[in-house]
Design a protein around this motif. Structure first.
Motif, PDB file in Angstrom:
ATOM      1  N   HIS A   1      86.052 -82.285  30.051  1.00 24.88           N
ATOM      2  CA  HIS A   1      86.033 -81.729  31.403  1.00 24.88           C
ATOM      3  C   HIS A   1      87.331 -82.115  32.093  1.00 24.88           C
ATOM      4  O   HIS A   1      88.055 -83.014  31.638  1.00 24.88           O
ATOM      5  CB  HIS A   1      84.839 -82.259  32.209  1.00 24.88           C
ATOM      6  CG  HIS A   1      84.862 -83.744  32.422  1.00 24.88           C
ATOM      7  ND1 HIS A   1      85.473 -84.332  33.513  1.00 24.88           N
ATOM      8  CD2 HIS A   1      84.383 -84.774  31.667  1.00 24.88           C
ATOM      9  CE1 HIS A   1      85.349 -85.652  33.424  1.00 24.88           C
ATOM     10  NE2 HIS A   1      84.689 -85.943  32.315  1.00 24.88           N
TER      11      HIS A   1
ATOM     12  N   SER B   1      89.762 -81.160  36.118  1.00 25.45           N
ATOM     13  CA  SER B   1      89.684 -80.828  37.541  1.00 25.45           C
ATOM     14  C   SER B   1      89.377 -79.371  37.835  1.00 25.45           C
ATOM     15  O   SER B   1      89.119 -79.026  38.982  1.00 25.45           O
ATOM     16  CB  SER B   1      90.998 -81.211  38.242  1.00 25.45           C
ATOM     17  OG  SER B   1      91.143 -82.612  38.294  1.00 25.45           O
TER      18      SER B   1
ATOM     19  N   HIS C   1      84.400 -77.847  34.904  1.00 24.02           N
ATOM     20  CA  HIS C   1      83.387 -78.846  35.231  1.00 24.02           C
ATOM     21  C   HIS C   1      82.560 -79.213  34.006  1.00 24.02           C
ATOM     22  O   HIS C   1      82.250 -78.370  33.156  1.00 24.02           O
ATOM     23  CB  HIS C   1      82.471 -78.321  36.334  1.00 24.02           C
ATOM     24  CG  HIS C   1      81.690 -79.385  37.030  1.00 24.02           C
ATOM     25  ND1 HIS C   1      80.518 -79.908  36.517  1.00 24.02           N
ATOM     26  CD2 HIS C   1      81.919 -80.043  38.203  1.00 24.02           C
ATOM     27  CE1 HIS C   1      80.047 -80.822  37.348  1.00 24.02           C
ATOM     28  NE2 HIS C   1      80.871 -80.937  38.378  1.00 24.02           N
ATOM     29  N   ARG C   2      82.167 -80.477  33.940  1.00 19.46           N
ATOM     30  CA  ARG C   2      81.402 -80.976  32.792  1.00 19.46           C
ATOM     31  C   ARG C   2      80.040 -80.309  32.652  1.00 19.46           C
ATOM     32  O   ARG C   2      79.484 -80.259  31.548  1.00 19.46           O
ATOM     33  CB  ARG C   2      81.219 -82.497  32.932  1.00 19.46           C
ATOM     34  CG  ARG C   2      80.271 -82.917  34.033  1.00 19.46           C
ATOM     35  CD  ARG C   2      80.096 -84.423  34.081  1.00 19.46           C
ATOM     36  NE  ARG C   2      81.205 -85.077  34.774  1.00 19.46           N
ATOM     37  CZ  ARG C   2      81.823 -86.175  34.327  1.00 19.46           C
ATOM     38  NH1 ARG C   2      81.427 -86.721  33.188  1.00 19.46           N
ATOM     39  NH2 ARG C   2      82.798 -86.726  35.017  1.00 19.46           N
TER      40      ARG C   2
ATOM     41  N   LEU D   1      79.280 -77.061  33.861  1.00 18.32           N
ATOM     42  CA  LEU D   1      79.307 -75.609  34.046  1.00 18.32           C
ATOM     43  C   LEU D   1      78.652 -74.883  32.879  1.00 18.32           C
ATOM     44  O   LEU D   1      77.901 -73.919  33.067  1.00 18.32           O
ATOM     45  CB  LEU D   1      80.746 -75.128  34.229  1.00 18.32           C
ATOM     46  CG  LEU D   1      80.927 -73.629  34.440  1.00 18.32           C
ATOM     47  CD1 LEU D   1      80.163 -73.152  35.673  1.00 18.32           C
ATOM     48  CD2 LEU D   1      82.408 -73.272  34.555  1.00 18.32           C
TER      49      LEU D   1
ATOM     50  N   ILE E   1      78.575 -75.892  41.661  1.00 21.63           N
ATOM     51  CA  ILE E   1      79.444 -76.031  40.483  1.00 21.63           C
ATOM     52  C   ILE E   1      80.033 -74.675  40.106  1.00 21.63           C
ATOM     53  O   ILE E   1      81.233 -74.558  39.843  1.00 21.63           O
ATOM     54  CB  ILE E   1      78.657 -76.627  39.293  1.00 21.63           C
ATOM     55  CG1 ILE E   1      78.371 -78.104  39.534  1.00 21.63           C
ATOM     56  CG2 ILE E   1      79.433 -76.449  37.990  1.00 21.63           C
ATOM     57  CD1 ILE E   1      77.447 -78.729  38.491  1.00 21.63           C
TER      58      ILE E   1
ATOM     59  N   GLU F   1      82.460 -73.464  43.016  1.00 18.30           N
ATOM     60  CA  GLU F   1      83.698 -74.261  43.041  1.00 18.30           C
ATOM     61  C   GLU F   1      84.528 -74.019  41.793  1.00 18.30           C
ATOM     62  O   GLU F   1      85.769 -74.040  41.848  1.00 18.30           O
ATOM     63  CB  GLU F   1      83.359 -75.746  43.189  1.00 18.30           C
ATOM     64  CG  GLU F   1      84.562 -76.649  43.426  1.00 18.30           C
ATOM     65  CD  GLU F   1      85.230 -76.445  44.769  1.00 18.30           C
ATOM     66  OE1 GLU F   1      86.364 -76.951  44.941  1.00 18.30           O
ATOM     67  OE2 GLU F   1      84.630 -75.784  45.661  1.00 18.30           O
ATOM     68  N   SER F   2      83.886 -73.788  40.652  1.00 16.24           N
ATOM     69  CA  SER F   2      84.616 -73.477  39.421  1.00 16.24           C
ATOM     70  C   SER F   2      85.390 -72.175  39.578  1.00 16.24           C
ATOM     71  O   SER F   2      86.526 -72.052  39.103  1.00 16.24           O
ATOM     72  CB  SER F   2      83.655 -73.387  38.237  1.00 16.24           C
ATOM     73  OG  SER F   2      83.052 -74.636  37.964  1.00 16.24           O
TER      74      SER F   2
ATOM     75  N   TRP G   1      83.224 -83.390  42.902  1.00 16.80           N
ATOM     76  CA  TRP G   1      83.475 -82.725  41.625  1.00 16.80           C
ATOM     77  C   TRP G   1      83.084 -83.609  40.448  1.00 16.80           C
ATOM     78  O   TRP G   1      82.616 -83.127  39.417  1.00 16.80           O
ATOM     79  CB  TRP G   1      84.940 -82.316  41.525  1.00 16.80           C
ATOM     80  CG  TRP G   1      85.303 -81.590  40.261  1.00 16.80           C
ATOM     81  CD1 TRP G   1      85.888 -82.119  39.149  1.00 16.80           C
ATOM     82  CD2 TRP G   1      85.112 -80.194  39.964  1.00 16.80           C
ATOM     83  NE1 TRP G   1      86.074 -81.158  38.179  1.00 16.80           N
ATOM     84  CE2 TRP G   1      85.609 -79.967  38.650  1.00 16.80           C
ATOM     85  CE3 TRP G   1      84.579 -79.120  40.674  1.00 16.80           C
ATOM     86  CZ2 TRP G   1      85.579 -78.709  38.055  1.00 16.80           C
ATOM     87  CZ3 TRP G   1      84.548 -77.869  40.075  1.00 16.80           C
ATOM     88  CH2 TRP G   1      85.049 -77.666  38.783  1.00 16.80           C
ATOM     89  N   ASP G   2      83.260 -84.911  40.597  1.00 19.36           N
ATOM     90  CA  ASP G   2      82.998 -85.836  39.496  1.00 19.36           C
ATOM     91  C   ASP G   2      81.558 -86.337  39.452  1.00 19.36           C
ATOM     92  O   ASP G   2      81.216 -87.127  38.558  1.00 19.36           O
ATOM     93  CB  ASP G   2      83.951 -87.041  39.594  1.00 19.36           C
ATOM     94  CG  ASP G   2      85.401 -86.646  39.350  1.00 19.36           C
ATOM     95  OD1 ASP G   2      85.629 -85.726  38.553  1.00 19.36           O
ATOM     96  OD2 ASP G   2      86.293 -87.255  39.963  1.00 19.36           O
TER      97      ASP G   2
ATOM     98  N   TRP H   1      75.344 -86.075  43.759  1.00 23.41           N
ATOM     99  CA  TRP H   1      76.080 -85.047  44.487  1.00 23.41           C
ATOM    100  C   TRP H   1      75.440 -84.788  45.850  1.00 23.41           C
ATOM    101  O   TRP H   1      76.130 -84.686  46.868  1.00 23.41           O
ATOM    102  CB  TRP H   1      76.120 -83.758  43.671  1.00 23.41           C
ATOM    103  CG  TRP H   1      76.811 -82.614  44.367  1.00 23.41           C
ATOM    104  CD1 TRP H   1      78.144 -82.340  44.381  1.00 23.41           C
ATOM    105  CD2 TRP H   1      76.183 -81.592  45.156  1.00 23.41           C
ATOM    106  NE1 TRP H   1      78.387 -81.210  45.125  1.00 23.41           N
ATOM    107  CE2 TRP H   1      77.204 -80.728  45.612  1.00 23.41           C
ATOM    108  CE3 TRP H   1      74.862 -81.328  45.511  1.00 23.41           C
ATOM    109  CZ2 TRP H   1      76.943 -79.623  46.419  1.00 23.41           C
ATOM    110  CZ3 TRP H   1      74.595 -80.224  46.314  1.00 23.41           C
ATOM    111  CH2 TRP H   1      75.619 -79.384  46.761  1.00 23.41           C
TER     112      TRP H   1
END
Length: 441
Positions: A176, A178, A181-182, A184, A335, A338-339, A377-378, A385
């Motif tokens: 993953h 920036s 996403h891990r 997605l 996610i 934002e992706s 994001w992380d 979140w």
């Protein structure tokens, strides 16, 4: 009527705009915007027009000249940036006469439309009234940097290239980064186009002076395969169904499909434009318009995807338990949204920086809002979140003008992606002043 408007009228006479066509709604065909798109705050585009042609305004910093002389040297310097454990070595700038030619016969027309058929057709219902998915959150504004800066710093452009290189290396090492996403693709698995991009990038990370021709051939072939997979599907409309709102909706699988293809092409374009291999760079330059078209389709796809949310609320309602199914749904909605935004921005700046370093003018695609809050994001779970989103301003805003951001957060409260974009828009000096707390708001 101005000459340009008259010419546009001649082109568009009798043609409905793309959003009205897809929604199967009557279009009044007015220029530059039809009334329906204006009322619904959606991007109004007519066939055979340049994306965002209707917008006028000042260009962002990338469109401004870096210097009056020696611009080509700036690109060479960018290609020679320090590498990350051998990732993207400058030795690939050597050109060999035996390099096999790249077959571009299938690109008689560039594949500017992504085929979406064959994916899950179950509808995706957004359930929240959230700041990250409201219709107003999908607006594209023209940047206005004012008169405070007439040039963009070359060091900021180099730094952004360096940042992308770091992000891609992180994707190879950790799965993953920036803008990928891990979570997605956690539920569906990594799409095949991104599997190819990941394997290619992994091979590229191990490139040396002995295997560079083999590696670059792999990069070129995989990029060609990605484009070939869409090359016979031009002119196909995005799938949609009629709703009570009269808006075309699309599925989560469709939207992820477009995101994945744009991300894969970003990988190939970055390698080929910035590696320094002359033949691959020339091929990538010809395909810059493809990434621009796919990026535009991605944005329109997201607008259609999130169109059922009819609110402009800018605060998320986290009154429910942070471990509730609703919070999990909101997290995955965010996610995806934002992706889309981060992939759109990387695709923009990746090619704009290259064009500027090459010494040419770069058009401004516009500025969008995105989430800058450190930690969102992380976050590795919906509960973490949700807690952070409920207790802190998510810093969902545009990076320009900077006064709003500087007044809302300290530099350390913004994640690395947000700082990278601020740096490229405003320069490293302003970022340093912000970090030191000396920026006036």
């Amino acid at each position: 009527m101005h000459q340009s408007t008259a010419a546009a009228s001649a082109i568009h006479r009798g043609k409905a705009c793309i959003p009205c066509t897809r929604a199967k709604r009557r279009c009044d065909k007015k220029l530059p915007l039809c009334q329906r798109c204006t009322d619904k705050e959606v991007l109004c585009r007519y066939p055979n027009t340049r994306p965002y042609a209707r917008q006028a305004g000042k260009s962002i910093g990338l469109a401004r000249p870096v210097s009056t002389t020696g611009v080509s040297d700036d690109l060479d310097a960018c290609l020679a940036l320090p590498d990350f454990d051998g990732f993207g070595t400058a030795e690939s700038s050597q050109v060999h006469s035996e390099w096999p030619s790249v077959n571009l016969e299938f690109l008689q027309e560039y594949p500017t439309e992504l085929e979406l058929s064959g994916f899950d057709t179950s509808s995706y219902a957004t359930t929240s009234t959230a700041w990250y998915a409201s219709p107003g959150s999908w607006s594209i504004e023209m940047c206005d940097l004012g008169d405070s800066r007439t040039t963009i710093q070359v060091s900021a452009l180099h730094g952004f290239v360096d940042d992308i290189r770091c992000w891609l290396r992180q994707w190879v090492d950790q799965g993953h980064c920036s803008f990928i996403h891990r979570e997605l693709y956690a539920e569906t698995g990594l799409p095949s186009c991104l599997q190819d991009a990941y394997a290619t990038l992994t091979a590229y990370a191990g490139k040396n002076d002995k295997n560079q021709e083999l590696v670059m051939q792999l990069v070129g072939d995989k990029a060609e395969t990605l484009l070939r997979s869409q090359g016979s599907r031009l002119g196909r409309a995005l799938p949609g169904v009629q709703t009570n709102h009269g808006l075309g909706t699309v599925t989560t699988a469709d939207t992820k499909h477009v995101v994945a293809h744009v991300q894969a092409l970003v990988v190939y374009q970055f390698i080929r434009l910035y590696d320094g291999h002359i033949r691959q760079r020339a091929t990538a330059e010809k395909q810059m318009s493809v990434l621009t078209a796919w990026r535009t389709q991605l944005w329109e796809q997201a607008q259609s995807h999130f169109s059922p949310i009819n609110t402009c609320d800018m605060l998320i309602d986290m009154s429910e338990s942070t471990s509730s199914p609703e919070s999990s749904t909101q997290w995955r909605e965010w996610i995806l949204a934002e992706s889309v935004r981060r992939t759109w921005m990387v695709a923009n700046y990746l090619q704009s920086v290259y064009t500027t370093l090459r010494g040419d003018q770069s058009e401004c695609p516009g500025s969008i809002s995105y989430t800058m809050r450190q930690g969102l994001w992380d976050a590795t779970s919906a509960s973490s979140w949700s807690r952070l989103a409920a207790s802190h301003d998510p810093l969902f805003m545009r990076p320009d003008p900077p006064d709003q951001l500087y007044g809302a957060a300290a530099e350390g409260e913004v994640d690395d992606f947000g700082r990278s974009v601020v740096k490229i828009v405003w320069g490293t000096d302003t970022l340093d002043d912000w970090a030191a707390g000396v920026v006036k708001t």
